[in-house]
Scaffold this motif. Sequence first.
Motif, short mmCIF file in Angstrom:
data_model
loop_
_atom_site.label_atom_id
_atom_site.label_comp_id
_atom_site.label_asym_id
_atom_site.label_seq_id
_atom_site.Cartn_x
_atom_site.Cartn_y
_atom_site.Cartn_z
N UNK A 84 34.50 69.01 53.10
CA UNK A 84 35.88 68.53 53.01
C UNK A 84 36.04 67.36 52.04
N UNK A 85 34.94 66.70 51.69
CA UNK A 85 35.02 65.59 50.74
C UNK A 85 33.66 65.35 50.12
N UNK A 86 33.68 64.72 48.95
CA UNK A 86 32.45 64.35 48.27
C UNK A 86 32.39 62.82 48.17
N UNK A 87 32.83 62.27 47.04
CA UNK A 87 32.83 60.83 46.86
C UNK A 87 34.06 60.20 47.52
N UNK A 88 33.87 59.02 48.08
CA UNK A 88 35.00 58.33 48.71
C UNK A 88 35.21 56.93 48.14
N UNK A 89 34.25 56.42 47.36
CA UNK A 89 34.34 55.04 46.88
C UNK A 89 35.47 54.86 45.88
N UNK A 90 36.26 53.81 46.05
CA UNK A 90 37.29 53.42 45.10
C UNK A 90 37.12 51.94 44.78
N UNK A 91 37.10 51.55 43.50
CA UNK A 91 36.92 50.14 43.15
C UNK A 91 38.02 49.26 43.72
N UNK A 92 37.64 48.09 44.22
CA UNK A 92 38.59 47.11 44.76
C UNK A 92 38.34 45.77 44.05
N UNK A 93 39.40 45.16 43.55
CA UNK A 93 39.26 43.87 42.88
C UNK A 93 38.84 42.79 43.87
N UNK A 94 37.88 41.97 43.48
CA UNK A 94 37.42 40.87 44.31
C UNK A 94 38.34 39.66 44.12
N UNK A 95 38.34 38.77 45.12
CA UNK A 95 39.17 37.58 45.04
C UNK A 95 38.81 36.73 43.83
N UNK A 96 37.50 36.67 43.51
CA UNK A 96 37.07 35.91 42.34
C UNK A 96 37.69 36.47 41.06
N UNK A 97 37.80 37.80 41.00
CA UNK A 97 38.38 38.43 39.82
C UNK A 97 39.87 38.11 39.71
N UNK A 98 40.55 38.01 40.84
CA UNK A 98 41.97 37.64 40.83
C UNK A 98 42.13 36.22 40.31
N UNK A 99 41.24 35.31 40.75
CA UNK A 99 41.31 33.92 40.30
C UNK A 99 41.06 33.82 38.79
N UNK A 100 40.11 34.60 38.30
CA UNK A 100 39.83 34.60 36.86
C UNK A 100 41.05 35.08 36.08
N UNK A 101 41.70 36.12 36.60
CA UNK A 101 42.91 36.63 35.94
C UNK A 101 43.99 35.55 35.90
N UNK A 102 44.17 34.81 37.00
CA UNK A 102 45.17 33.74 37.03
C UNK A 102 44.84 32.65 36.01
N UNK A 103 43.56 32.29 35.91
CA UNK A 103 43.15 31.28 34.95
C UNK A 103 43.38 31.76 33.52
N UNK A 104 43.05 33.02 33.26
CA UNK A 104 43.24 33.59 31.93
C UNK A 104 44.72 33.62 31.57
N UNK A 105 45.56 34.05 32.51
CA UNK A 105 47.00 34.12 32.25
C UNK A 105 47.56 32.73 31.97
N UNK A 106 47.08 31.73 32.72
CA UNK A 106 47.55 30.36 32.50
C UNK A 106 47.15 29.86 31.12
#
Length: 205
Positions: free
Chosen positions: A21-43
């Motif tokens: 009924x299924x094979x792979x189930x993994x889906x990438x999820x952004x980490x909190x650290x990656x969100x902070x880096x994005x905020x710093x980059x945008x700033x």
Amino acid sequence: MVVRNKQRLVAQSFYQKEGIDYEETFAPIARLEAIRILLAFAASKGFKLQQMNVKSAFLNGFIEEEVYVGQPPDFESARFPDRVYKLRKALYGLKQAPRASYARLKSFLLKSGFVMGLVDKTLFLLSRGGDTTIVRIYVDDIIFGGSSHALVFSFAEQMSREFEMSLMGELQFFLGLHIKQGLEDSSLSLRGFSDADHAGCRIDR
């Protein structure tokens, strides 16, 4: 109406067996650290970040496996009461639903000219005429912004045409973070409610 009763259209917690009924189930999820880096980059770049939400995100993904579900309660066919439905797209409750949803979003972004990050698979960049649009996916939430208002607006329109979206406007709250974006100096004031070590820090251009 299906729209009003879409909660009934779920997998109903029936058993799925890996390899059938299924094979792979993994889906990438952004980490909190990656969100902070994005905020710093945008700033640092003076980007104004926006947020949107994909409505019923797990219903958008196409599945490759052959999966059948019973007829939903109150929607049984009077002519064929013993028949089942063959799924073409994912449903909430299927093990592969998160992966299928991410794959659909990724495919659309790549076709739209975005380039996926080599390390972070939830980060997508679009460069066009010296301007940059940056997009980060977190399950059904999308943070986006860029150096060109026209490109950012165009991206929001493209997403709304392809998916049913909720445009939430300027990014203010995300994963326990309170983000205050400056109006003139393009600064971000960041306070982490879930991380006392970083509480009250300020990121300026």
